[in-house]
Design a protein around this motif. Structure first.
Motif, mmCIF file in Angstrom:
data_model
loop_
_atom_site.group_PDB
_atom_site.id
_atom_site.type_symbol
_atom_site.label_atom_id
_atom_site.label_comp_id
_atom_site.label_asym_id
_atom_site.label_seq_id
_atom_site.Cartn_x
_atom_site.Cartn_y
_atom_site.Cartn_z
ATOM 1 N N ARG A 1 0.821 -1.285 0.032
ATOM 2 C CA ARG A 1 -0.045 0.046 0.158
ATOM 3 C C ARG A 1 0.786 1.395 -0.113
ATOM 4 O O ARG A 1 0.560 2.078 -0.834
ATOM 5 N N MET A 2 1.751 1.320 0.700
ATOM 6 C CA MET A 2 2.889 2.324 0.793
ATOM 7 C C MET A 2 3.534 2.568 -0.346
ATOM 8 O O MET A 2 3.805 3.737 -0.909
ATOM 9 N N ALA A 3 4.043 1.451 -1.009
ATOM 10 C CA ALA A 3 4.942 1.553 -2.331
ATOM 11 C C ALA A 3 3.772 2.117 -3.401
ATOM 12 O O ALA A 3 4.220 2.937 -4.281
ATOM 13 N N ASN A 4 2.710 1.839 -3.323
ATOM 14 C CA ASN A 4 1.656 2.210 -4.399
ATOM 15 C C ASN A 4 1.323 3.804 -4.342
ATOM 16 O O ASN A 4 1.578 4.430 -5.132
ATOM 17 N N HIS A 5 1.322 4.161 -2.965
ATOM 18 C CA HIS A 5 1.178 5.527 -2.665
ATOM 19 C C HIS A 5 2.343 6.496 -3.243
ATOM 20 O O HIS A 5 2.289 7.515 -4.040
ATOM 21 N N LEU A 6 3.550 5.835 -2.816
ATOM 22 C CA LEU A 6 4.788 6.378 -3.321
ATOM 23 C C LEU A 6 4.730 6.510 -4.991
ATOM 24 O O LEU A 6 5.357 7.621 -5.487
ATOM 25 N N THR A 7 4.442 5.534 -5.639
ATOM 26 C CA THR A 7 4.791 5.507 -7.007
ATOM 27 C C THR A 7 3.400 6.422 -7.831
ATOM 28 O O THR A 7 3.931 7.116 -8.522
ATOM 29 N N LYS A 8 2.269 6.239 -6.955
ATOM 30 C CA LYS A 8 1.265 7.110 -7.606
ATOM 31 C C LYS A 8 1.584 8.679 -7.357
ATOM 32 O O LYS A 8 1.355 9.340 -8.270
#
Length: 156
Positions: A68-75
């Motif tokens: 979830r955190m990785a998705n946020h950083l990528t987004k």
């Protein structure tokens, strides 16, 4: 009060203060302190990239939280996903320029020699303090692992 209790209390009070300082630093960003920690780990990694599994281990967080955190950083443009053509199960992320800039703005001032929290300490005292904190961290990790193992034994 025993010395162990006093030390634990002081560490907790210091932690509370630095949590508030971190919130102030981050209030104008779209990041949590843990996400900033991920950025810090990526900034120190070879080619600025790590697998999600490595991040799980380093941050002691679950796979779902890391994802979830990785998705946020990528987004939000801090990182990019890296696909592994030979093994699609392995997911890596790489730090982008925005992530490096964030790292420089937050981490580099903390690493400067003149940190306000170390004011009044000699260079030798600062080194000794860091060595003692590293020992406390290592011992805390050992205690945490022992508690996990003891809990597993109770469940089984």
């Amino acid at each position: 009060m025993s010395n162990g209790i006093i030390c634990s209390y002081l560490m907790r009070q210091i932690n509370f203060i630095w949590e508030r300082i971190a919130k102030q630093w981050l209030k104008n960003t779209d990041l949590s302190w843990t996400q900033v920690g991920m950025i810090g780990l990526l900034a120190e990694a070879e080619n600025y990239e790590l697998s999600l599994k490595q991040l799980e281990k380093e941050l002691s967080l679950s796979q779902s939280v890391i994802a979830r955190m990785a998705n946020h950083l990528t987004k939000n443009g801090y990182t990019e996903d890296i696909k592994n053509p030979s093994d699609k199960r392995v997911k890596k992320i790489r730090l982008l320029e925005k992530g490096l800039q964030c790292h420089h703005e937050i981490f580099l001032p903390m690493q400067q020699e003149k940190q306000p929290m170390l004011e009044g300490m000699s260079f030798g005292e600062k080194i000794l303090f860091q060595e003692l904190l590293e020992k406390v961290l290592i011992n805390s990790i050992k205690v945490q692992e022992k508690m996990k193992n003891d809990y597993k034994k109770i469940i089984l």
